[in-house]
Motif scaffolding. Structure first.
Motif, mmCIF file in Angstrom:
data_model
loop_
_atom_site.group_PDB
_atom_site.id
_atom_site.type_symbol
_atom_site.label_atom_id
_atom_site.label_comp_id
_atom_site.label_asym_id
_atom_site.label_seq_id
_atom_site.Cartn_x
_atom_site.Cartn_y
_atom_site.Cartn_z
ATOM 1 N N ARG A 290 0.829 -1.210 0.000
ATOM 2 C CA ARG A 290 0.000 0.000 0.000
ATOM 3 C C ARG A 290 0.864 1.261 0.000
ATOM 4 N NH1 ARG A 290 -2.639 -0.535 4.691
ATOM 5 N NH2 ARG A 290 -4.353 -1.774 3.821
ATOM 6 N N ASP A 291 1.979 1.209 0.705
ATOM 7 C CA ASP A 291 2.879 2.368 0.731
ATOM 8 C C ASP A 291 3.410 2.706 -0.657
ATOM 9 O OD1 ASP A 291 2.560 2.712 3.432
ATOM 10 O OD2 ASP A 291 4.446 1.732 4.001
ATOM 11 N N TRP A 292 3.428 1.718 -1.532
ATOM 12 C CA TRP A 292 3.880 1.933 -2.902
ATOM 13 C C TRP A 292 2.699 2.065 -3.872
ATOM 14 C CZ3 TRP A 292 9.016 0.702 -5.316
ATOM 15 C CH2 TRP A 292 10.060 0.913 -4.410
ATOM 16 N N GLY A 293 1.498 2.143 -3.342
ATOM 17 C CA GLY A 293 0.331 2.378 -4.186
ATOM 18 C C GLY A 293 -0.205 1.160 -4.888
ATOM 19 N N THR A 294 0.126 -0.028 -4.382
ATOM 20 C CA THR A 294 -0.373 -1.236 -5.034
ATOM 21 C C THR A 294 -0.972 -2.175 -3.994
ATOM 22 O OG1 THR A 294 0.192 -2.989 -6.620
ATOM 23 C CG2 THR A 294 1.889 -2.404 -5.002
ATOM 24 N N TYR A 295 -1.111 -3.457 -4.312
ATOM 25 C CA TYR A 295 -1.909 -4.374 -3.504
ATOM 26 C C TYR A 295 -1.266 -5.744 -3.415
ATOM 27 C CZ TYR A 295 -3.344 -6.630 -7.860
ATOM 28 O OH TYR A 295 -3.345 -7.309 -9.045
ATOM 29 N N VAL A 296 -1.865 -6.593 -2.577
ATOM 30 C CA VAL A 296 -1.417 -7.974 -2.387
ATOM 31 C C VAL A 296 -2.495 -8.929 -2.890
ATOM 32 C CG1 VAL A 296 -0.848 -9.743 -0.664
ATOM 33 C CG2 VAL A 296 0.056 -7.422 -0.418
ATOM 34 N N CYS A 297 -2.074 -9.946 -3.635
ATOM 35 C CA CYS A 297 -2.953 -11.061 -3.996
ATOM 36 C C CYS A 297 -2.436 -12.312 -3.292
ATOM 37 C CB CYS A 297 -3.023 -11.264 -5.506
ATOM 38 S SG CYS A 297 -1.454 -11.673 -6.312
ATOM 39 N N ALA A 298 -3.333 -13.267 -3.038
ATOM 40 C CA ALA A 298 -2.960 -14.404 -2.197
ATOM 41 C C ALA A 298 -3.447 -15.724 -2.773
ATOM 42 C CB ALA A 298 -3.519 -14.232 -0.787
ATOM 43 N N HIS A 299 -2.519 -16.686 -2.853
ATOM 44 C CA HIS A 299 -2.871 -18.077 -3.145
ATOM 45 C C HIS A 299 -3.537 -18.665 -1.903
ATOM 46 C CE1 HIS A 299 -2.061 -22.412 -4.139
ATOM 47 N NE2 HIS A 299 -2.012 -22.465 -2.815
ATOM 48 N N VAL A 300 -4.792 -19.087 -2.043
ATOM 49 C CA VAL A 300 -5.510 -19.661 -0.898
ATOM 50 C C VAL A 300 -6.780 -20.323 -1.421
ATOM 51 C CG1 VAL A 300 -6.744 -17.493 -0.415
ATOM 52 C CG2 VAL A 300 -6.407 -19.181 1.420
ATOM 53 N N TYR A 301 -7.187 -21.424 -0.793
ATOM 54 C CA TYR A 301 -8.378 -22.154 -1.230
ATOM 55 C C TYR A 301 -9.524 -22.109 -0.222
ATOM 56 C CZ TYR A 301 -6.051 -24.400 -5.218
ATOM 57 O OH TYR A 301 -5.424 -24.642 -6.404
#
Length: 482
Positions: A290-301
């Motif tokens: 977020r500090d860099w203006g982007t996001y996290v995606c996550a591998h999860v089921y």
């Protein structure tokens, strides 16, 4: 110099004096070149591009074939990537890599180069939101043991094939794709636009931990394992290490961050239902992104894993086929994106010998059908992805065509165009390309396909590359068989 001149000069040092270099011959050649129309030039050069792109290579001259006058695609219908209808009576004007305007048929500028689409359908370039550019074209053993130069060369060849399947953009969610992206963007290699995540950030024993048990325990003096050294994954335990590894990927140019928040079907040591990373660790990755203006995606089921991701601020769930309906509702309420793959345990699925993996694959396949149903019911934002690994990407188009079993063809196509482009836009200032993707509208990137097929009734045209008659990325023609 002609061949005779060349052979004489190289063999004897003397020049063979034919007429190839005389002023009269050179003047005649210039007249011939002037007589060649730009339309013929485009046709010839795009054929060359198609030949090179199949090997992942394209000359700079071929890449520049679309430069010069604006192009006007005419005599067509088009799907704009968003509205579930086909537009008629409108042309598409391309200038400087963008869609400049959508004039009424026949009203485009006279100085444009007109391309008659023969009444065919035009769609936005396809987007795969869950792709591994460096892991798709080699076996798992090769990916984890072979010289990384070989892996990158194979990835370059596959990039050209990916583009010729009509996928003009991919979101890479794990692997050392920064070099390939740079080569594609500079025109050295033909391939799709790449939104890179860099290394998969994983806890010890997580889905991105590719070490063997006989290498444990890791000691402070130990060298990193191969997957870590080449950038396939990055191991992190505790908030400080998660911050460090996330920031490293951002420094390399990641447009989004990928974490492993749960187990996998084929993972040898992490069970499918396992929870990976604490909420505090996930939040650390989210804060750094977020500090860099982007996001996290996550591998999860699973539902517990997805819920932990949502609480931590993760914006995109990768897979998620074992979510229960309450969790899907939670995703909708929190404006979470869902990248769903058509894991159906069919002819395109990975083959396993381990009974546990076979059982997990069946469970995920059953969950895939529910995922499409519940995503629609609860209006979750979702986009198409494939997650093809270790086998080559030949089934990529077929995977998208499978979505038509669960929704209308145009709805399915929307998930690989307009919806996928909206997911990519979450990268904000970290997005590596200017302009909207996945749509046909003024100002959008000129990534377009001209197809043989009726998009309103079927997506079967995706199963044969010959049905893609024209492939354009950034206003440049990579294939034109009209």
């Amino acid at each position: 110099m002609c061949q005779a001149c060349f052979e004489a000069a190289t063999q004897s040092g003397a020049m063979h004096f034919c007429q190839c270099g005389t002023p009269e011959t050179l003047a005649a050649m210039r007249r011939v070149e002037v007589d060649l129309s730009r339309r013929q030039m485009l046709g010839g050069m795009t054929s060359v591009v198609g030949m090179f792109a199949g090997f992942g290579l394209a000359s700079k001259e071929a890449q520049a074939a679309g430069a010069g006058r604006p192009l006007l695609l005419t005599n067509l219908r088009f799907f704009d990537g968003t509205r579930l209808v086909l537009h008629d009576g409108i042309d598409i004007l391309i200038r400087d890599g963008r869609i400049a305007a959508l004039p009424a048929r026949g009203q485009g500028p006279e100085d444009a180069e007109w391309i008659d689409c023969g009444g065919r359908t035009v769609v936005p370039g396809l987007i795969d939101t869950h792709w591994h550019t460096t892991l798709v074209a080699v076996s798992q053993i090769a990916a984890m043991t072979q010289d990384i130069g070989f892996v990158h060369l194979m990835a370059g060849r596959e990039a050209g094939a990916t583009l010729l399947r009509g996928f003009t953009t991919v979101r890479d969610v794990g692997g050392p794709s920064f070099g390939l992206k740079a080569a594609v963007d500079r025109g050295v290699v033909a391939g799709p636009r790449i939104f890179p995540a860099g290394a998969i950030i994983s806890q010890t024993s997580g889905h991105g931990d590719f070490r063997l048990q006989n290498t444990l325990p890791m000691m402070p003096i130990d060298q990193p394992d191969y997957a870590t050294k080449v950038g396939v994954s990055a191991l992190a335990d505790g908030v400080p290490e998660v911050l460090r590894r996330t920031r490293e990927q951002l420094m390399k140019g990641a447009s989004q961050i990928k974490i492993a928040a749960g187990g996998g079907v084929a993972s040898k040591y992490d069970p499918l239902e396992s929870l990976q990373f604490t909420e505090a660790e996930m939040s650390a990755a989210v804060d750094a992104a977020r500090d860099w203006g982007t996001y996290v995606c996550a591998h999860v089921y699973t539902s517990p894993g997805i819920q932990r991701c949502i609480k931590a601020g993760v914006k995109s769930i990768e897979h998620g086929q074992l979510a229960d309906e309450d969790t899907v509702r939670m995703m909708a309420d929190n404006d979470i994106w869902w990248s769903i793959q058509p894991f159906l345990a069919d002819e395109d699925a990975n083959k396993y010998d381990d009974p546990k993996a076979i059982a997990a694959q069946k469970e995920v396949a059953e969950g895939t059908m529910r995922a499409f149903e519940w995503a629609d019911k609860h209006k979750v934002n979702w986009a198409f992805g494939t997650d093809i690994l270790y086998s080559g990407g030949a089934s990529q188009g077929r995977q998208l065509a499978k979505l038509a079993r669960f929704m209308t063809p145009l709805e399915a196509l929307h998930r690989a165009t307009g919806a996928a482009g909206a997911l990519l836009a979450l990268s904000g200032a970290r997005a590596p390309y200017d302009g909207r993707l996945g749509v046909i509208e003024a100002g959008a990137c000129a990534d377009l396909l001209v197809i043989d097929g009726d998009t309103e009734t079927s997506l079967d045209w995706l199963k044969e590359e010959n049905n893609l008659r024209l492939i354009m990325k950034g206003g440049q023609l990579f294939k034109n068989s009209l």
